[in-house]
Design an enzyme around this catalytic site. Structure first.
Site, short mmCIF file in Angstrom:
data_model
loop_
_atom_site.label_atom_id
_atom_site.label_comp_id
_atom_site.label_asym_id
_atom_site.label_seq_id
_atom_site.Cartn_x
_atom_site.Cartn_y
_atom_site.Cartn_z
N GLN A 18 0.84 -1.19 0.00
CA GLN A 18 0.00 0.00 0.00
C GLN A 18 0.88 1.25 0.00
OE1 GLN A 18 -3.48 -0.35 0.22
NE2 GLN A 18 -3.65 1.82 -0.15
N PHE A 19 1.39 1.63 -1.18
CA PHE A 19 2.28 2.78 -1.25
C PHE A 19 1.58 4.07 -0.84
CE2 PHE A 19 0.29 3.35 -5.34
CZ PHE A 19 0.34 4.72 -5.57
N THR A 20 0.26 4.11 -0.93
CA THR A 20 -0.47 5.34 -0.60
C THR A 20 -0.40 5.68 0.88
OG1 THR A 20 -2.60 4.19 -0.40
CG2 THR A 20 -2.04 5.12 -2.57
#
Length: 146
Positions: A78-80
């Site tokens: 989950q890079f966000t």
């Protein structure tokens, strides 16, 4: 590393309509990685997650770990989680690690969890994923490197 941990009754992740990871009782992990995260950071968080006592005992107190209850983990990249929304109206993702580095560390993190005797399912790194879960409690924690 930044991890959103949710205690779940069940969770699954689908890619293009196909289930690629699914668990029953355990943890849903959303895993974000930044530039300066290391294998040591991944090892510390894997150990923390394996031993964190957030499942209830017979008295209703959070005294049991995921290992104690024989739970599973669904881990989703989950890079966000490293999106910066302080300025403007569009998140800035400059603090998220580059995909190649993040994928390697994410994969190592999941291997470390498995080495603790945990059953680990994953999403597909970099894919558009549909994630569903039934949060148990709800219990949701944010874990970060210190």
């Amino acid at each position: 590393m930044r991890i959103v941990l949710q205690r779940v009754k069940e969770a699954k992740v689908e890619v293009e309509g196909k289930t690629v990871g699914q668990i029953e009782k355990g943890y849903m992990l959303l895993v974000g990685i930044t530039h300066d995260d290391t294998q040591e950071d991944a090892a510390k968080l894997a150990d923390k997650i394996a031993h964190l006592r957030i499942f209830e005992d017979a008295d209703g107190k959070m005294n049991h770990s995921i290992q104690d209850v024989e739970g599973s983990i669904l881990s989703v990249s989950q890079f966000t989680l490293y999106g910066d929304t302080r300025k403007g109206r569009r998140p800035n993702f400059m603090n998220a690690a580059k995909p190649d580095y993040a994928k390697d560390l994410y994969d190592q993190f999941n291997v470390l969890l498995g080495q603790k005797g945990l059953h680990v399912e994953t999403g597909v790194f970099g894919a558009m994923m549909d994630v569903s879960l039934i949060n148990d409690g709800p219990v949701t924690l944010i874990l970060e490197n210190q």
